[in-house]
Design an enzyme around this catalytic site. Structure first.
Site, PDB file in Angstrom:
ATOM      1  N   SER A   1       0.845  -1.198   0.000  1.00  0.00           N
ATOM      2  CA  SER A   1       0.000   0.000   0.000  1.00  0.00           C
ATOM      3  C   SER A   1       0.882   1.251   0.000  1.00  0.00           C
ATOM      4  O   SER A   1       1.956   1.254   0.617  1.00  0.00           O
ATOM      5  CB  SER A   1      -0.884  -0.024   1.256  1.00  0.00           C
ATOM      6  OG  SER A   1      -2.018   0.789   1.091  1.00  0.00           O
ATOM      7  N   PRO A   2       0.438   2.299  -0.687  1.00  0.00           N
ATOM      8  CA  PRO A   2       1.241   3.523  -0.657  1.00  0.00           C
ATOM      9  C   PRO A   2       1.328   4.062   0.769  1.00  0.00           C
ATOM     10  O   PRO A   2       0.304   4.199   1.439  1.00  0.00           O
ATOM     11  CB  PRO A   2       0.456   4.484  -1.556  1.00  0.00           C
ATOM     12  CG  PRO A   2      -0.958   3.953  -1.547  1.00  0.00           C
ATOM     13  CD  PRO A   2      -0.827   2.465  -1.418  1.00  0.00           C
TER      14      PRO A   2
ATOM     15  N   CYS B   1       3.290   7.174   2.931  1.00  0.00           N
ATOM     16  CA  CYS B   1       4.186   8.326   3.034  1.00  0.00           C
ATOM     17  C   CYS B   1       5.328   8.012   3.984  1.00  0.00           C
ATOM     18  O   CYS B   1       5.095   7.520   5.092  1.00  0.00           O
ATOM     19  CB  CYS B   1       3.436   9.529   3.605  1.00  0.00           C
ATOM     20  SG  CYS B   1       2.326  10.294   2.435  1.00  0.00           S
TER      21      CYS B   1
ATOM     22  N   ALA C   1       2.093   8.616  -1.689  1.00  0.00           N
ATOM     23  CA  ALA C   1       1.472   9.810  -2.252  1.00  0.00           C
ATOM     24  C   ALA C   1       2.581  10.774  -2.698  1.00  0.00           C
ATOM     25  O   ALA C   1       3.360  11.245  -1.874  1.00  0.00           O
ATOM     26  CB  ALA C   1       0.586  10.471  -1.206  1.00  0.00           C
TER      27      ALA C   1
ATOM     28  N   GLN D   1       1.780   6.629  -6.539  1.00  0.00           N
ATOM     29  CA  GLN D   1       0.502   7.279  -6.252  1.00  0.00           C
ATOM     30  C   GLN D   1       0.646   8.775  -6.503  1.00  0.00           C
ATOM     31  O   GLN D   1       1.460   9.443  -5.854  1.00  0.00           O
ATOM     32  CB  GLN D   1       0.088   7.015  -4.802  1.00  0.00           C
ATOM     33  CG  GLN D   1      -1.349   7.452  -4.541  1.00  0.00           C
ATOM     34  CD  GLN D   1      -1.769   7.274  -3.102  1.00  0.00           C
ATOM     35  OE1 GLN D   1      -1.056   7.668  -2.190  1.00  0.00           O
ATOM     36  NE2 GLN D   1      -2.943   6.708  -2.883  1.00  0.00           N
TER      37      GLN D   1
ATOM     38  N   TYR E   1      -8.101  14.252   0.761  1.00  0.00           N
ATOM     39  CA  TYR E   1      -7.220  15.120  -0.033  1.00  0.00           C
ATOM     40  C   TYR E   1      -7.997  15.708  -1.224  1.00  0.00           C
ATOM     41  O   TYR E   1      -9.191  15.459  -1.373  1.00  0.00           O
ATOM     42  CB  TYR E   1      -5.964  14.346  -0.443  1.00  0.00           C
ATOM     43  CG  TYR E   1      -5.177  13.907   0.775  1.00  0.00           C
ATOM     44  CD1 TYR E   1      -4.657  14.859   1.663  1.00  0.00           C
ATOM     45  CD2 TYR E   1      -5.009  12.569   1.096  1.00  0.00           C
ATOM     46  CE1 TYR E   1      -3.971  14.477   2.819  1.00  0.00           C
ATOM     47  CE2 TYR E   1      -4.325  12.174   2.252  1.00  0.00           C
ATOM     48  CZ  TYR E   1      -3.808  13.138   3.106  1.00  0.00           C
ATOM     49  OH  TYR E   1      -3.148  12.775   4.250  1.00  0.00           O
TER      50      TYR E   1
ATOM     51  N   GLY F   1      -0.701  -2.623   4.004  1.00  0.00           N
ATOM     52  CA  GLY F   1       0.046  -1.445   4.433  1.00  0.00           C
ATOM     53  C   GLY F   1       0.958  -1.744   5.595  1.00  0.00           C
ATOM     54  O   GLY F   1       2.092  -2.200   5.449  1.00  0.00           O
TER      55      GLY F   1
HETATM   56  C1  FNR Z   1      -0.573   5.425   5.052  1.00  0.00           C
HETATM   57  N1  FNR Z   1      -1.651   5.403   4.175  1.00  0.00           N
HETATM   58  C2  FNR Z   1      -1.556   6.061   2.972  1.00  0.00           C
HETATM   59  N2  FNR Z   1      -2.559   5.937   2.045  1.00  0.00           N
HETATM   60  C3  FNR Z   1      -2.429   6.474   0.824  1.00  0.00           C
HETATM   61  O1  FNR Z   1      -3.337   6.337   0.008  1.00  0.00           O
HETATM   62  N3  FNR Z   1      -1.316   7.197   0.498  1.00  0.00           N
HETATM   63  C4  FNR Z   1      -0.287   7.379   1.372  1.00  0.00           C
HETATM   64  O2  FNR Z   1       0.737   7.970   1.016  1.00  0.00           O
HETATM   65  C5  FNR Z   1      -0.430   6.848   2.674  1.00  0.00           C
HETATM   66  N4  FNR Z   1       0.527   7.036   3.623  1.00  0.00           N
HETATM   67  C6  FNR Z   1       0.531   6.271   4.772  1.00  0.00           C
HETATM   68  C7  FNR Z   1       1.634   6.273   5.624  1.00  0.00           C
HETATM   69  C8  FNR Z   1       1.679   5.434   6.725  1.00  0.00           C
HETATM   70  C9  FNR Z   1       2.899   5.408   7.596  1.00  0.00           C
HETATM   71  C10 FNR Z   1       0.578   4.579   7.007  1.00  0.00           C
HETATM   72  C11 FNR Z   1       0.591   3.629   8.177  1.00  0.00           C
HETATM   73  C12 FNR Z   1      -0.533   4.607   6.197  1.00  0.00           C
HETATM   74  C13 FNR Z   1      -2.736   4.430   4.382  1.00  0.00           C
HETATM   75  C14 FNR Z   1      -2.289   3.036   3.947  1.00  0.00           C
HETATM   76  O3  FNR Z   1      -1.951   3.003   2.582  1.00  0.00           O
HETATM   77  C15 FNR Z   1      -3.388   1.988   4.208  1.00  0.00           C
HETATM   78  O4  FNR Z   1      -4.493   2.299   3.423  1.00  0.00           O
HETATM   79  C16 FNR Z   1      -3.795   1.928   5.685  1.00  0.00           C
HETATM   80  O5  FNR Z   1      -2.659   1.880   6.515  1.00  0.00           O
HETATM   81  C17 FNR Z   1      -4.683   0.728   5.971  1.00  0.00           C
HETATM   82  O6  FNR Z   1      -4.065  -0.475   5.567  1.00  0.00           O
HETATM   83  P1  FNR Z   1      -3.270  -1.426   6.625  1.00  0.00           P
HETATM   84  O7  FNR Z   1      -2.140  -0.623   7.171  1.00  0.00           O
HETATM   85  O8  FNR Z   1      -4.265  -1.794   7.698  1.00  0.00           O
HETATM   86  O9  FNR Z   1      -2.827  -2.597   5.817  1.00  0.00           O
END
Ligand code: FNR
Length: 362
Positions: A23-24, A26, A58, A100, A185, A329
């Protein structure tokens, strides 16, 4: 035959070797938008770990589109170049590198989480944020940064920025562009009546609120190679049932329109539009039912994200046809080798990096 976690997924001319996507996330570790060694090691390790798609965080299409000063940016060719060796490394491991593309809208100009995460005023290096309407995000910390309602020119400019960002990502070698329409966003702010008070053709009705996000998806699709997929990440619901807000029915309605505009996979997340949101549950697979509903509404492929932490869970999700891709993620922060370990647990024989072969059997 039933698909499983290790059945390749073919989207357009691209074959994703398995159904796991990083998952993306940051990393807040860019310097003036430029990728650093952190990104190379972070994304590279997860490619070594066997994920089919490694989605970079992102990445802002303009400086004002950054959430924080530590965000990745792709608003110039040299910033895209800074990602190209990572892209190459990810591909060498057999994964498809994705990026992303994002604009933070009114949630921009905040500190990195480990610096507190609060809004940064302009006099301290912050910047004016852009949004459909001039209502700033009500930061729980109390402060806000000024938010400007986008003019018609701003809309055209931001669409052009997404298009240019996609061209640069394409040229840097990325195989998937994911458009960020979730988590409160900019593009989500247009979709949701919580944040969109416009009285022009970009506000009011569902069609009007969806117009700008769909224009952005079309612009990206126009320049993205025909044989490579575009993903769209949405928030399936605002989790604000007591006021006019975006909900699951809206998402089911939007999904086929996103597909028509050029999205090949809808990545189904939720929330983020307002701090008053009431998240009912966040246990294992907490957003999977939303992915299922979106899956019923569109012929596009669907990704499920949120609380997917085990091989069994991810495999079942695919086997039961609830989603086409298991998006993982935080478990990937704990374990970059999630996919290799999942293969071992499920008894599937996958190639290991030759360097790690001797660690394969316990
Ligand atoms: C995220 N998430 C997130 N989502 C996204 O669309 N773009 C992003 O850049 C980020 N950045 C981000 C940073 C960090 C440190 C975390 C923990 C989460 C959300 C992430 O992609 C995911 O959707 C959620 O964390 C839920 O999935 P998990 O972690 O339960 O597998």
């Amino acid at each position: 035959m039933t698909d499983s976690l290790f059945t390749p997924l073919r989207l357009r001319g691209t074959e994703i070797p398995n159904r796991v996507m990083v998952s993306p996330m940051c990393q807040y570790s860019a310097e003036d938008g430029f990728a650093t060694e952190w990104h190379r090691v972070h994304l590279g390790s997860r490619a070594v770990g066997g994920a089919g798609v490694v989605m970079a965080e992102a990445t802002a299409v303009s400086p004002t589109g950054r959430i924080s000063p530590g965000d990745l940016g792709i608003w110039s060719a040299d910033r895209a170049d800074a990602l190209s060796n990572t892209v190459e490394f990810v591909r060498e491991q057999g994964a498809i590198p994705g990026i992303q593309l994002a604009h933070a809208g009114r949630k921009a100009s905040v500190e990195r989480p480990w610096d507190g995460g609060g809004p940064i005023p302009e006099e301290a290096g912050g910047w004016e944020t852009l949004a459909p309407s001039a209502n700033p995000y009500p930061h729980p910390e109390g402060d806000t940064v000024p938010t400007r309602a986008m003019t018609r020119d701003d809309l055209d400019r931001v669409t052009a920025q997404f298009r240019l960002a996609a061209e640069r990502a394409r040229d840097a070698g990325f195989g998937i562009a994911e458009i960020h329409l979730a988590h409160g966003y900019l593009l989500h702010e247009f979709l949701s009546p919580v944040t969109n008070d416009r009285d022009d053709e970009y506000g009011g009705s569902f069609e009007n609120r969806a117009r700008f996000p769909l224009e952005v998806v079309e612009a990206v699709r126009e320049v993205w190679p025909d044989d490579q997929p575009v993903f769209a990440r949405i928030s399936a619901t605002d989790w604000l049932p007591d006021r006019p807000s975006w909900d699951l029915d809206d998402s089911a309605r939007l999904a086929p329109l996103l597909a028509e505009a050029g999205a090949d996979l809808i990545d189904v997340s939720s929330g983020g539009i307002h701090p008053d949101q009431r998240v009912p549950e966040s246990g294992p697979g907490y957003q999977v039912p939303y992915a299922e509903r979106v899956n019923e509404a569109t012929d596009a492929a669907v990704g499920a994200v949120g609380g997917i932490t085990t091989a069994e869970q991810a495999d079942q999700l695919i086997r039961n046809g609830r989603a086409d891709l298991a998006v993982v993620g935080r478990e990937h922060l704990r374990n970059p080798y999630f996919t290799l370990e999942a293969a071992h647990e499920l008894g599937v024989d996958v190639d290991w990096p030759k360097q790690y072969e001797r660690g394969r059997f316990r």
